[in-house]
Design an enzyme around this catalytic site. Structure first.
Site, PDB file in Angstrom:
ATOM      1  N   SER A 203      -1.413  -0.488  -2.247  1.00 57.80           N
ATOM      2  CA  SER A 203      -1.479  -0.744  -0.767  1.00 57.80           C
ATOM      3  C   SER A 203      -0.754  -1.713  -0.225  1.00 57.80           C
ATOM      4  O   SER A 203      -0.746  -2.655  -0.582  1.00 57.80           O
ATOM      5  CB  SER A 203      -3.142  -0.517  -0.228  1.00 57.80           C
ATOM      6  OG  SER A 203      -2.949  -0.614   1.133  1.00 57.80           O
TER       7      SER A 203
ATOM      8  N   TYR B 188     -11.075  -5.705   0.210  1.00 61.07           N
ATOM      9  CA  TYR B 188      -9.875  -4.548  -0.285  1.00 61.07           C
ATOM     10  C   TYR B 188      -8.529  -5.214  -0.308  1.00 61.07           C
ATOM     11  O   TYR B 188      -7.759  -5.009  -1.161  1.00 61.07           O
ATOM     12  CB  TYR B 188      -9.938  -3.440   0.955  1.00 61.07           C
ATOM     13  CG  TYR B 188      -8.964  -2.356   0.527  1.00 61.07           C
ATOM     14  CD1 TYR B 188      -9.120  -1.433  -0.697  1.00 61.07           C
ATOM     15  CD2 TYR B 188      -7.966  -1.986   1.185  1.00 61.07           C
ATOM     16  CE1 TYR B 188      -8.346  -0.370  -0.877  1.00 61.07           C
ATOM     17  CE2 TYR B 188      -7.056  -1.267   0.742  1.00 61.07           C
ATOM     18  CZ  TYR B 188      -7.213  -0.219  -0.305  1.00 61.07           C
ATOM     19  OH  TYR B 188      -6.284   0.890  -0.536  1.00 61.07           O
TER      20      TYR B 188
END
Length: 257
Positions: free
Chosen positions: A154, A167
């Site tokens: 990501s 995250y």
């Protein structure tokens, strides 16, 4: 092992290749399974709790030789067992797609809300679990002679923006691990990260889809990233970026700029 060739063709044919996808029963993983099957690969759809979804997906894939495997990221013994099952069926693996992961929406300012248990779970499943899968499947990838690994990462890894600080940290760790493994796995196995912006899935529990659309509107290419966008980038990277390894491929319409 096959020789590393530089014959000027520059294209890697997926017909007859074997691809294993963790988290393959839904979202990005399922989109990758569809594109790989369309390209002629035999797909092993890895799942944790999504056995029925995996079977339903397999029934819709074009081509033959598709199967499923239970690959829970928090159980190294089960991961090794899955790799042994794939070895008995296929003897080698040409592509490993690490799409499985987890997150939880916790405001970055809510330091107390990000508990040790949540942080540990996110790091374990996104980083250690992915490493465990790569470790278990590396002998099969080396047996291919020309294998590739794609880690679904990501842009949160380098923007520091995402569903939670844990995250963002996990995806940064995943990218660094990708770089480290590129040195270890070459020359017969390539590895790279695919780094999208927020993807139009239900991956983040409680995330408002309108938030994803609003974020995309701020990018130079104001289009929401879909699972199929990531899958198409996977196909391009595997088949055409023949001498790239240890790199991150950004799929965000320029949102990080």
């Amino acid at each position: 092992m096959a020789e590393i060739r530089n014959d000027g063709l520059g294209f890697y044919d997926l017909v007859g290749k074997v691809a294993v996808i963790t988290g393959g029963s839904s979202g990005i993983g399922a989109a990758c399974a569809r594109r790989l099957a369309e390209a002629g690969a035999s797909v092993v759809v890895g799942y944790n709790a999504g056995d029925s979804r995996a079977q339903e997906l397999i029934s819709t894939l074009p081509g033959t030789g598709h199967s499923s495997a239970h690959i829970p990221l928090d159980d190294s013994a089960a991961i090794r067992s899955a790799a042994e099952g794939v070895a008995r069926r296929h003897h080698s693996v040409d592509l490993l797609v690490n799409s499985a992961g987890v997150t939880e929406k916790v405001a970055h300012s809510d330091l107390e809300g990000l508990t040790d248990e949540t942080f540990d779970r996110i790091l374990t499943l996104n980083v250690r679990g992915t490493f465990s899968v790569i470790r278990a499947f590396t002998p099969l990838l080396r047996a291919s002679g020309d294998g590739a690994i794609a880690n679904i990462s990501s842009i949160s890894a380098f923007t520091g923006l995402g569903s939670s600080i844990a995250y963002c940290s996990a995806k940064a760790g995943l990218d660094t691990m990708t770089t480290s493994l590129a040195r270890v796995l070459g020359p017969h196995v390539r590895i790279f990260s695919l780094s999208p912006a927020a993807v139009d899935t239900n991956f983040v529990p409680g995330r408002d889809p309108a938030t994803v659309r609003a974020q995309a509107q701020s990018a130079p290419i104001p289009v929401v990233t879909t699972p199929d966008d990531v899958a198409c980038s996977l196909i391009g990277a595997v088949t055409s970026l023949r001498f790239s390894t240890g790199s991150a491929i950004i799929i965000d319409g320029g949102q990080h700029l």
